[in-house]
Design a protein around this motif. Sequence first.
Motif, short mmCIF file in Angstrom:
data_model
loop_
_atom_site.label_atom_id
_atom_site.label_comp_id
_atom_site.label_asym_id
_atom_site.label_seq_id
_atom_site.Cartn_x
_atom_site.Cartn_y
_atom_site.Cartn_z
N GLU B 101 6.26 1.41 -3.95
CA GLU B 101 5.33 0.48 -4.04
C GLU B 101 4.16 1.22 -4.93
N PRO B 102 3.71 0.50 -6.00
CA PRO B 102 2.87 1.45 -6.94
C PRO B 102 1.43 1.07 -6.56
N GLU B 103 0.42 2.18 -6.17
CA GLU B 103 -0.72 1.78 -5.50
C GLU B 103 -1.77 2.58 -6.32
N LEU B 104 -2.92 1.93 -6.39
CA LEU B 104 -4.32 2.66 -6.96
C LEU B 104 -4.80 3.25 -5.67
N THR B 171 -4.05 -1.22 -16.00
CA THR B 171 -2.73 -1.84 -15.83
C THR B 171 -1.61 -0.68 -15.24
N THR B 172 -1.09 -1.32 -13.84
CA THR B 172 -0.07 -0.50 -13.32
C THR B 172 1.31 -0.70 -13.74
N THR B 173 1.90 0.07 -13.69
CA THR B 173 3.44 -0.06 -14.39
C THR B 173 4.36 0.70 -13.35
N LEU B 174 5.37 0.33 -12.97
CA LEU B 174 6.42 0.80 -12.00
C LEU B 174 7.76 0.97 -12.69
N PHE B 184 1.38 -5.07 -13.43
CA PHE B 184 0.54 -5.76 -13.27
C PHE B 184 -0.99 -5.24 -13.36
N PRO B 185 -1.84 -6.26 -13.46
CA PRO B 185 -3.13 -5.69 -13.70
C PRO B 185 -3.89 -4.93 -12.59
N THR B 186 -4.20 -3.73 -12.56
CA THR B 186 -4.34 -2.78 -11.30
C THR B 186 -5.56 -3.66 -10.57
N GLY B 187 -6.59 -4.23 -11.03
CA GLY B 187 -7.48 -4.72 -10.43
C GLY B 187 -7.39 -6.31 -9.84
N ASP B 188 -6.27 -6.97 -10.01
CA ASP B 188 -6.25 -8.27 -9.29
C ASP B 188 -5.99 -8.19 -8.04
N MET B 189 -7.04 -7.89 -7.32
CA MET B 189 -6.91 -7.82 -5.70
C MET B 189 -7.64 -8.74 -5.04
N ALA B 231 2.82 4.66 -13.14
CA ALA B 231 1.75 4.70 -14.29
C ALA B 231 0.64 3.79 -13.79
N ILE B 232 -0.75 4.25 -14.16
CA ILE B 232 -1.78 3.58 -14.29
C ILE B 232 -2.69 3.99 -15.27
#
Lengths: 249, 249
Positions: B101-104, B171-174, B184-189, B231-232
């Motif tokens: 699970e890719p996380e900021l 952008t987060t990439t797994l 996915f867009p990292t900030g789409d929370m 990757a972020i």
Amino acid sequence: MDGRAVWGRVGETRVELLSGSPLEGEPGVLGTIPVAGAVWLPPVVPGVFYAVGYNYPRHIEHAGAATPERPEVGYRANNALTGHRSPIVRPAEVTGRFEAEPELVAVIGRTVRHATYDDARKAVFGWTIGNDVSARTWQHQDRTFWRSKNSDTFKPMGPWIETEVDALAQTTTLSVNDEVRATFPTGDMVFDPFDHIVEITRHITLHPGDVLWMGAESTCQIDPGDTVEVAISGIGVLSNPVHLEGNHS
Amino acid sequence: MDGRAVWGRVGETRVELLSGSPLEGEPGVLGTIPVAGAVWLPPVVPGVFYAVGYNYPRHIEHAGAATPERPEVGYRANNALTGHRSPIVRPAEVTGRFEAEPELVAVIGRTVRHATYDDARKAVFGWTIGNDVSARTWQHQDRTFWRSKNSDTFKPMGPWIETEVDALAQTTTLSVNDEVRATFPTGDMVFDPFDHIVEITRHITLHPGDVLWMGAESTCQIDPGDTVEVAISGIGVLSNPVHLEGNHS
């Protein structure tokens, strides 16, 4: 000492102030102070703060929960720790039951993985006392225990770590304003601390200073103005006044 | 340095080795090493390890969960932390889906309570990347996330803390074995890190070094022999090989 927090070795009347943590070696003695002059901090700040939920048969029965088939743990958070005699602060917006849960705490003294039961016994440095203060309305509302059990001051721990006691042969007593509210055999657990250490360390490394809170059989309501005490024979008494947030009386 | 773990300031080609934590002051420079020669540890070991669960609308929809009405957090455990390039070890007895699970991750830099949104912005020292590795069968079997998400090596974090980035605009990439599995867009929370800090600090003091993992939109299966990368953009790439327990190849 001089405004700094230091480790201490607690005797009958005096505390020896130590040059370092007894969990990490053989510290020297810097001096002594009278026990009555000590300000008590949580006796350890863990790397990981483990907490057992349902672990006493009468608690499980009372809650209508299933008896666990094997040891299982959750977590609490270091921000919530506070020492002996420091106030438990009830947030102004807490409603409903606000309760004390008297718990035995195992303090880990060794790095341990894949422990046998005997390894687990040797991995415990000593024993202290915890009060798993809980705001029940939040506990029922929230998906996690974050604020119900981990708000600042909700985890009194202390007064010290007792290294010479058969912790499971003791009696736990919960009192409010010197009136006993609950008493139970400390060791009357479904799975004891060593069972938990064996199970945890199948997958997880325990480290010196980690703590394992062992659950409670009984709880009771506490209110601002009260003083709550958790006593475990052979270990000590953890006493905390209860304050209302924003009210420092 | 000389077998000791030290803090470092990471540049394009070299790492400045520091005399202490930049979270606690202005450390001096002890020397430098090439970036390529560094062994990466988790960039911080938190006092409290906060983790957000449902926080990306597409994840919530996929899980059939309710959108949270306000920020809420759970906890992860420090034993599970491991650094960039260190192996994620899948326990031999894990069955079923084993997922990344890719996380900021927000790293707290100040002691903060009762934060406004602006205070919350200032309380973040910088940003890193986490991989919230999860064993789904255990997650569904157990009452807590203790072994499903907190077994040793299940929490890769790193490679470093980026202090100069608009983390929510990235952008987060797994990826697994250089093949992109999710982006996915990292900030789409639902609630951003600062919303969470405002809510947490209504009841809880955050301290320098605490970390807040922000949840993931997408996950993917990882297997022994794989290399998984999160990757972020603007922060870096967290890369970890996956091993099977007892198999050190």
